[in-house]
Scaffold this active site. Structure first.
Site, PDB file in Angstrom:
ATOM      1  N   ASP A   1      12.298  20.097  17.735  1.00  0.00           N
ATOM      2  CA  ASP A   1      12.174  18.643  17.610  1.00  0.00           C
ATOM      3  C   ASP A   1      10.731  18.185  17.616  1.00  0.00           C
ATOM      4  O   ASP A   1      10.363  17.254  16.894  1.00  0.00           O
ATOM      5  CB  ASP A   1      12.918  17.940  18.751  1.00  0.00           C
ATOM      6  CG  ASP A   1      14.398  17.768  18.466  1.00  0.00           C
ATOM      7  OD1 ASP A   1      14.852  18.214  17.391  1.00  0.00           O
ATOM      8  OD2 ASP A   1      15.104  17.195  19.319  1.00  0.00           O
TER       9      ASP A   1
ATOM     10  N   HIS B   1      11.807   7.839  22.790  1.00  0.00           N
ATOM     11  CA  HIS B   1      12.350   8.961  23.570  1.00  0.00           C
ATOM     12  C   HIS B   1      11.301   9.640  24.452  1.00  0.00           C
ATOM     13  O   HIS B   1      11.675  10.395  25.362  1.00  0.00           O
ATOM     14  CB  HIS B   1      12.956  10.016  22.643  1.00  0.00           C
ATOM     15  CG  HIS B   1      14.136   9.549  21.864  1.00  0.00           C
ATOM     16  ND1 HIS B   1      15.237   8.979  22.454  1.00  0.00           N
ATOM     17  CD2 HIS B   1      14.394   9.565  20.520  1.00  0.00           C
ATOM     18  CE1 HIS B   1      16.123   8.664  21.517  1.00  0.00           C
ATOM     19  NE2 HIS B   1      15.631   9.005  20.343  1.00  0.00           N
TER      20      HIS B   1
ATOM     21  N   GLY C   1      12.743  14.209  21.199  1.00  0.00           N
ATOM     22  CA  GLY C   1      13.308  13.490  20.068  1.00  0.00           C
ATOM     23  C   GLY C   1      12.302  13.015  19.047  1.00  0.00           C
ATOM     24  O   GLY C   1      12.379  11.878  18.573  1.00  0.00           O
TER      25      GLY C   1
ATOM     26  N   HIS D   1      20.125   6.126  18.203  1.00  0.00           N
ATOM     27  CA  HIS D   1      20.010   6.919  19.427  1.00  0.00           C
ATOM     28  C   HIS D   1      19.639   6.021  20.606  1.00  0.00           C
ATOM     29  O   HIS D   1      18.875   5.060  20.445  1.00  0.00           O
ATOM     30  CB  HIS D   1      18.941   8.006  19.272  1.00  0.00           C
ATOM     31  CG  HIS D   1      19.225   8.973  18.171  1.00  0.00           C
ATOM     32  ND1 HIS D   1      18.780   8.791  16.874  1.00  0.00           N
ATOM     33  CD2 HIS D   1      19.922  10.142  18.167  1.00  0.00           C
ATOM     34  CE1 HIS D   1      19.179   9.798  16.119  1.00  0.00           C
ATOM     35  NE2 HIS D   1      19.878  10.631  16.880  1.00  0.00           N
TER      36      HIS D   1
ATOM     37  N   ASP E   1      18.404   4.423  11.533  1.00  0.00           N
ATOM     38  CA  ASP E   1      19.223   5.624  11.386  1.00  0.00           C
ATOM     39  C   ASP E   1      20.703   5.368  11.667  1.00  0.00           C
ATOM     40  O   ASP E   1      21.504   6.300  11.693  1.00  0.00           O
ATOM     41  CB  ASP E   1      18.705   6.767  12.250  1.00  0.00           C
ATOM     42  CG  ASP E   1      18.237   6.337  13.621  1.00  0.00           C
ATOM     43  OD1 ASP E   1      18.411   5.152  13.969  1.00  0.00           O
ATOM     44  OD2 ASP E   1      17.679   7.181  14.355  1.00  0.00           O
TER      45      ASP E   1
END
Length: 410
Positions: free
Chosen positions: A97, A139, A147, A177, A264
């Site tokens: 990530d 994040h 993230g 998220h 997203d």
């Protein structure tokens, strides 16, 4: 530094330096999405008459508002390594990530600097609204990357606002998220209301953002989470938004709103499972702008976040975001300029390049009412599940703000 549109002074933070945030050539967080967004906004005339605000770079002292000195040092050291994953590294660095890349600290500090520049522009009275699509790294934790996020520009800017004339800040996160890093930063701070609307934590990373996460101590009730099950469309998403966000913001009475506008949640995003459209995104941005106008004299910072369909989704959604912040909403029927389609066509097959600024959806919704099924009204199963999620969230936090969780007027 700003443009006057619709009687509102608004600023756009941008510099090519923000394109240096690039984990790897094939990483989902590609800088192309930013480049394509700013190119589309420019070609549509959205930025006409607006002098761009330079992001500068967040200093170590500013990053220390949120991050540990050991972590910052580790990010600097990681930027001196060859690019790629490095097994055994600490602080969440060198993972799939968050692979290391040359100049990682400098690029990440520029992103944080951009969100800080937006905050300063508003605090100094230069602008009422400001947008930085490169921001939104929600994040990142105090001592760890996560993230795709290295430095938490959002938390840094909110912390700065709290020390520069603001003592009630509302953070609204519509990324698919959960906004875990920002929630963590202010979980014990009653001056910051964090509201995250995201895909259900049982179905998507980072597996946090349950309705029961409400803050602690004097901050109980200032962390708010509304979770959506996969496949939620514009009408259901907007029903949830309007059942939770406006009432809480009005009760909290923030002096400024910070919007993390990750796109997203779109039905074509490759990393998540909600089913919103570009039209739904546009409606959500305009709704938050309207709430800022109503509640806090228009003061709003809007930042980007997630969004990984680089051609069809991110540029159009965030051009709508920029237009909403500047007070010049882009008509959904607007045709995408041929010159931009030609440029974007080099990155995908020609028939995937969008022709207009709309997905052809009409983002309308039915307002939430509790206990519809108890009255013998037959409702769609997906609607019933959403309404239960809404009720869980309202019952977790609404009473702590003097609101009735079962009364749709609150």
């Amino acid at each position: 530094m700003t443009g006057i549109r619709d009687g509102v002074a608004a600023g756009v933070v941008w510099s090519p330096s923000l394109l240096e945030y690039r984990h790897s050539a094939d990483h989902p967080m590609s800088p192309r999405r930013l480049d394509l967004t700013m190119s589309l906004a420019t070609e549509l005339g959205v930025l006409r008459g607006v002098e761009l605000i330079d992001p500068g770079s967040a200093t170590d002292e500013e990053l220390l508002r949120v991050h540990t000195s050991r972590y910052i040092d580790s990010v600097k050291a990681a930027g001196d390594l060859p690019p790629g994953e490095h097994v055994g590294m600490s602080h969440g660095l060198g993972t799939a990530d968050n692979p290391t890349f040359p100049g990682m600290h400098e690029a990440s500090a520029a992103v944080a600097g951009g969100t800080l520049a937006a905050a300063r522009a508003i605090a100094d009275g230069v602008a009422t609204r400001a947008v930085s699509v490169a921001g939104g790294m929600h994040h990142a934790m105090p001592a760890a990357a996560a993230g795709f996020c290295v430095y938490n520009d959002v938390a840094v800017a909110i912390s700065w606002l709290l020390d520069n004339g603001y003592d009630r800040v509302a953070y609204v996160d519509i990324d698919v998220h959960h906004g875990d890093g920002v929630q963590t930063a202010f979980y014990e701070d009653p001056r910051v209301l964090t509201v995250s609307l995201h895909q259900h934590p049982a179905t998507l990373w980072p597996s946090t953002g349950w309705a029961s996460e409400t803050g602690v101590g004097r901050a109980e009730g200032t962390s708010v989470n509304l979770a959506y099950l996969p496949a939620v469309t514009d009408p259901l998403w907007l029903r949830g938004f309007h059942a939770v966000v406006p009432g809480l913001l009005r009760a909290f009475e923030p002096q400024i709103i910070v919007l993390q506008a990750g796109c997203d949640s779109h039905r074509e995003d490759p990393l998540a499972d909600l089913s919103l459209s570009v039209d739904g995104h546009r409606r959500s941005y305009l709704d938050v702008v309207a709430l800022a106008d109503e509640i806090c004299e228009g003061r709003l910072i809007a930042i980007g976040g997630g969004g990984y369909e680089l051609v069809r989704v991110v540029p159009r959604s965030w051009t709508h975001l920029i237009g909403a912040v500047l007070g010049v909403p882009v008509d959904p029927d607007t045709v995408v300029p041929e010159s931009w389609r030609t440029m974007a066509g080099r990155l995908t097959v020609p028939d995937r390049v969008p022709q207009s600024m709309s997905d052809g959806e009409i983002p309308e919704y039915t307002p939430w009412e509790p206990a519809g099924a108890d009255r013998g009204v037959e409702i769609d199963r997906s609607l019933a599940r959403l309404d239960q999620s809404i009720l869980d969230t309202r019952r977790s936090v609404f009473p702590l703000h003097g609101l009735d969780p079962d009364d749709p007027r609150d």
